[in-house]
Design an enzyme around this catalytic site. Structure first.
Site, PDB file in Angstrom:
ATOM      1  N   ASN A 207       8.547   5.029  12.508  1.00  0.00           N
ATOM      2  CA  ASN A 207       7.707   6.182  12.144  1.00  0.00           C
ATOM      3  C   ASN A 207       6.788   6.528  13.312  1.00  0.00           C
ATOM      4  OD1 ASN A 207       5.105   4.707  11.802  1.00  0.00           O
ATOM      5  ND2 ASN A 207       6.301   3.639  10.239  1.00  0.00           N
ATOM      6  N   ALA A 273      -1.613  -0.641   9.388  1.00  0.00           N
ATOM      7  CA  ALA A 273      -0.238  -0.432   9.866  1.00  0.00           C
ATOM      8  C   ALA A 273       0.504   0.553   8.971  1.00  0.00           C
ATOM      9  CB  ALA A 273       0.515  -1.759   9.902  1.00  0.00           C
ATOM     10  N   ASP A 277       8.543   1.279   4.134  1.00  0.00           N
ATOM     11  CA  ASP A 277       8.679   0.929   2.712  1.00  0.00           C
ATOM     12  C   ASP A 277      10.090   0.456   2.402  1.00  0.00           C
ATOM     13  OD1 ASP A 277       6.068   1.562   2.100  1.00  0.00           O
ATOM     14  OD2 ASP A 277       6.530   3.693   1.791  1.00  0.00           O
ATOM     15  N   LYS A 287      27.141  -2.187  17.479  1.00  0.00           N
ATOM     16  CA  LYS A 287      26.737  -0.773  17.436  1.00  0.00           C
ATOM     17  C   LYS A 287      27.684   0.013  16.520  1.00  0.00           C
ATOM     18  CE  LYS A 287      26.062   3.213  20.336  1.00  0.00           C
ATOM     19  NZ  LYS A 287      26.615   3.900  21.474  1.00  0.00           N
ATOM     20  N   ASP A 304       5.353  -5.298   0.030  1.00  0.00           N
ATOM     21  CA  ASP A 304       4.096  -4.592   0.284  1.00  0.00           C
ATOM     22  C   ASP A 304       3.043  -5.626   0.697  1.00  0.00           C
ATOM     23  OD1 ASP A 304       1.558  -3.309   0.001  1.00  0.00           O
ATOM     24  OD2 ASP A 304       2.592  -1.716  -1.105  1.00  0.00           O
ATOM     25  N   ILE A 305       2.667  -5.581   1.944  1.00  0.00           N
ATOM     26  CA  ILE A 305       1.775  -6.629   2.470  1.00  0.00           C
ATOM     27  C   ILE A 305       0.386  -6.503   1.849  1.00  0.00           C
ATOM     28  CG2 ILE A 305       0.906  -7.724   4.572  1.00  0.00           C
ATOM     29  CD1 ILE A 305       3.145  -6.152   6.085  1.00  0.00           C
ATOM     30  N   PHE A 322      -5.259   1.427   3.888  1.00  0.00           N
ATOM     31  CA  PHE A 322      -5.219   2.817   4.314  1.00  0.00           C
ATOM     32  C   PHE A 322      -4.284   3.566   3.379  1.00  0.00           C
ATOM     33  CE2 PHE A 322      -7.103   3.825   8.552  1.00  0.00           C
ATOM     34  CZ  PHE A 322      -7.789   2.636   8.705  1.00  0.00           C
ATOM     35  N   LYS A 336      -3.901   3.787  -5.116  1.00  0.00           N
ATOM     36  CA  LYS A 336      -3.552   2.670  -4.228  1.00  0.00           C
ATOM     37  C   LYS A 336      -4.663   1.625  -4.211  1.00  0.00           C
ATOM     38  CE  LYS A 336      -0.364   5.196  -1.410  1.00  0.00           C
ATOM     39  NZ  LYS A 336      -0.123   6.027  -0.262  1.00  0.00           N
ATOM     40  N   LYS A 340      -3.325  -1.900  -5.614  1.00  0.00           N
ATOM     41  CA  LYS A 340      -3.130  -2.954  -4.611  1.00  0.00           C
ATOM     42  C   LYS A 340      -4.317  -3.909  -4.559  1.00  0.00           C
ATOM     43  CE  LYS A 340      -0.126   0.018  -1.833  1.00  0.00           C
ATOM     44  NZ  LYS A 340       0.645   0.045  -0.587  1.00  0.00           N
TER      45      LYS A 340
HETATM   46  N1  CTP Z   1       1.336  -1.230   3.219  1.00  0.00           N
HETATM   47  C1  CTP Z   1       1.695  -2.560   3.367  1.00  0.00           C
HETATM   48  N2  CTP Z   1       2.996  -2.947   3.229  1.00  0.00           N
HETATM   49  C2  CTP Z   1       3.953  -2.047   2.935  1.00  0.00           C
HETATM   50  C3  CTP Z   1       3.612  -0.667   2.779  1.00  0.00           C
HETATM   51  C4  CTP Z   1       2.291  -0.299   2.926  1.00  0.00           C
HETATM   52  O1  CTP Z   1       0.821  -3.365   3.645  1.00  0.00           O
HETATM   53  N3  CTP Z   1       5.214  -2.452   2.807  1.00  0.00           N
HETATM   54  C5  CTP Z   1      -0.070  -0.868   3.335  1.00  0.00           C
HETATM   55  C6  CTP Z   1      -0.421   0.030   4.502  1.00  0.00           C
HETATM   56  O2  CTP Z   1      -0.743  -0.728   5.652  1.00  0.00           O
HETATM   57  C7  CTP Z   1      -1.612   0.799   3.974  1.00  0.00           C
HETATM   58  C8  CTP Z   1      -1.339   0.903   2.484  1.00  0.00           C
HETATM   59  O3  CTP Z   1      -0.400  -0.126   2.198  1.00  0.00           O
HETATM   60  O4  CTP Z   1      -2.808   0.054   4.134  1.00  0.00           O
HETATM   61  C9  CTP Z   1      -0.826   2.203   1.980  1.00  0.00           C
HETATM   62  O5  CTP Z   1       0.291   2.619   2.726  1.00  0.00           O
HETATM   63  P1  CTP Z   1       0.971   4.019   2.424  1.00  0.00           P
HETATM   64  O6  CTP Z   1       2.170   4.153   3.301  1.00  0.00           O
HETATM   65  O7  CTP Z   1      -0.039   5.112   2.385  1.00  0.00           O
HETATM   66  O8  CTP Z   1       1.423   3.856   0.931  1.00  0.00           O
HETATM   67  P2  CTP Z   1       2.589   3.105   0.243  1.00  0.00           P
HETATM   68  O9  CTP Z   1       2.039   1.944  -0.489  1.00  0.00           O
HETATM   69  O10 CTP Z   1       3.678   2.811   1.216  1.00  0.00           O
HETATM   70  O11 CTP Z   1       3.041   4.172  -0.848  1.00  0.00           O
HETATM   71  P3  CTP Z   1       3.770   5.587  -0.658  1.00  0.00           P
HETATM   72  O12 CTP Z   1       4.577   5.486   0.603  1.00  0.00           O
HETATM   73  O13 CTP Z   1       4.602   5.703  -1.893  1.00  0.00           O
HETATM   74  O14 CTP Z   1       2.679   6.614  -0.583  1.00  0.00           O
END
Ligand code: CTP
Length: 398
Positions: A207, A273, A277, A287, A304-305, A322, A336, A340
């Site tokens: 990303n 970070a 997902d 390849k 999801d960390i 974030f 969130k 979380k």
């Molecule tokens: N995050 C994480 N581990 C993941 C995905 C997200 O720790 N696998 C953390 C990000 O570092 C951030 C927060 O979760 O602090 C929210 O990330 P965001 O991408 O906005 O949301 P998602 O939980 O991924 O939900 P969505 O993509 O459905 O909005």
């Protein structure tokens, strides 16, 4: 003995304001030395600069009237910080590309101390992609950008490009050098950057995150005396402070594993970070060839960390997440925060111009578990990092 500031003036009309900046530093007990480009001296005179700074002006690298010291080296060592105000598009480009063809650009290369850059130019120039890339480049290498204000510009237009007022510049530099050690003894873990999820040995899903926000947070926390563990996905940003330990990871799984190893020890955990997902269910060992008319990659969810840490965190650990949103921002961010089990959530809206990915600035709203809301203005990511930590400190268990 006062602290040592070197002020670099480049050739913009805002140079007249730099005279007040010199006075402010002097009035507050700093020792000031000044270097100016030839163009800067079209706007301000050597006599004024030397009278205000009570030091000789350094302008020409080959001035035989000067002492035999290699002046740009001795000044670089003498300085506690270099403040470049105003910084024109030209000097910013030279800094970014390592061009050293005058006193100021040569000094810049020799300085190992904090550098503050206050751009000042026409708003179209400031918005130009070349200027923005040079600024981003400098920021990634640890320079502090004092983002210009909106307002009336000397070219007769209004817009962004107006140099910060001398008082603002002074306050930022003074605060930076004031040695606030309010996070001394605290451990802070920060996640930063994107993750790369491999598809085959050549490709990955990634990303646009540059990691800059996380690196700015790490730097700000380290400066306040914290021991920082920075767990980062692939990023070209560099961490300078000796209090920062950098852990490089690539995938969401590696980031998860690294965070889990470190989490127990932390007082503050900030998850900035942009973690993937989803990750490919299988990584092709070779390849993938373009032998197919259509190709699907099966994806599976990553861990999801933030949520995992939220489940195991102790009451004396402060967890900050974030939320990057493009719609229903506030509602999603609050969801969130709750789902979380974070204590604070920092909302970034991609709808705000100048905020989010690949920008040097950001605008955030922080929501707390106890229902408070902290709204920032659009500022440089360094300034936003300081604000986030200030808010965190309201909630930290001392
Ligand atoms: N995050 C994480 N581990 C993941 C995905 C997200 O720790 N696998 C953390 C990000 O570092 C951030 C927060 O979760 O602090 C929210 O990330 P965001 O991408 O906005 O949301 P998602 O939980 O991924 O939900 P969505 O993509 O459905 O909005």
């Amino acid at each position: 003995m006062g602290k040592h500031i070197v002020i670099g003036i480049s050739g913009g009309i805002a140079a007249y304001k730099t005279l007040s900046l010199i006075r402010l530093f002097k009035k507050n007990g700093y020792e000031v030395r000044v270097t100016a480009t030839r163009n800067a001296l079209q706007f301000v005179t050597p006599l004024t600069i030397e009278t205000l700074s009570q030091n000789r002006l350094y302008t020409d690298m080959f001035d035989t009237q000067r002492t035999l010291e290699v002046e740009h080296i001795s000044m670089a060592e003498w300085a506690d910080a270099l403040v470049v105000a105003p910084a024109t598009a030209n000097i910013i480009a030279k800094f970014s590309h390592g061009i050293a063809d005058d006193a100021l650009s040569t000094l810049f290369l020799a300085v190992k101390k904090p550098v503050f850059i206050a751009p000042a130019m026409n708003s179209n120039m400031f918005g130009n992609i070349a200027v923005q890339q040079n600024i981003a480049n400098l920021q990634e290498r640890g320079c502090h950008i004092l983002s210009p204000n909106d307002g009336f510009l000397a070219c007769g237009t209004t817009g962004s490009g107006r140099m910060q007022e001398p008082e603002e510049i002074f306050d930022t530099v003074d605060e930076y050098l004031s040695e606030d050690r309010s996070l001394q003894g605290k451990n802070v873990m920060i996640t930063a950057g994107p993750t790369y999820e491999p598809i085959d040995p050549v490709r990955f899903i990634g990303n646009h995150s540059s990691g800059l926000m996380g690196f700015c947070l790490a730097e700000a926390a380290a400066r306040k005396g914290a021991k920082v563990a920075l767990v980062t996905g692939p990023s070209s940003c560099t961490a300078h402070h000796s209090n920062i330990t950098r852990y490089d990871v690539k995938t969401a799984e590696e980031m998860y594993q690294q965070c889990m190893k470190l989490v127990d020890n932390q007082d503050i955990i900030i998850m900035s970070a942009a973690v993937a997902d989803y990750t490919p269910a299988h990584v092709a060992p070779e390849k993938i060839k373009k032998d197919f008319a259509q190709l699907s990659v099966e994806l599976v969810k990553t861990k999801d960390i933030l949520a995992s840490v939220g489940k195991i965190k102790r009451d004396n650990q402060l967890l900050i997440g974030f939320a990057l949103e493009t719609e229903n921002e506030i509602e999603n961010a609050k969801k969130k925060l709750h789902n979380k089990n974070a204590d604070l959530i920092v909302l970034n809206s991609l709808r705000t111009e100048g905020a989010g990915f690949r920008t040097s600035t950001n605008q955030v709203t922080i929501f707390s578990k106890d229902g408070r809301e902290f709204v920032s203005e659009l500022k440089s990511k360094q300034e936003i990092a300081t604000e986030i930590l200030q808010t965190a400190q309201l909630y930290i268990h001392q």
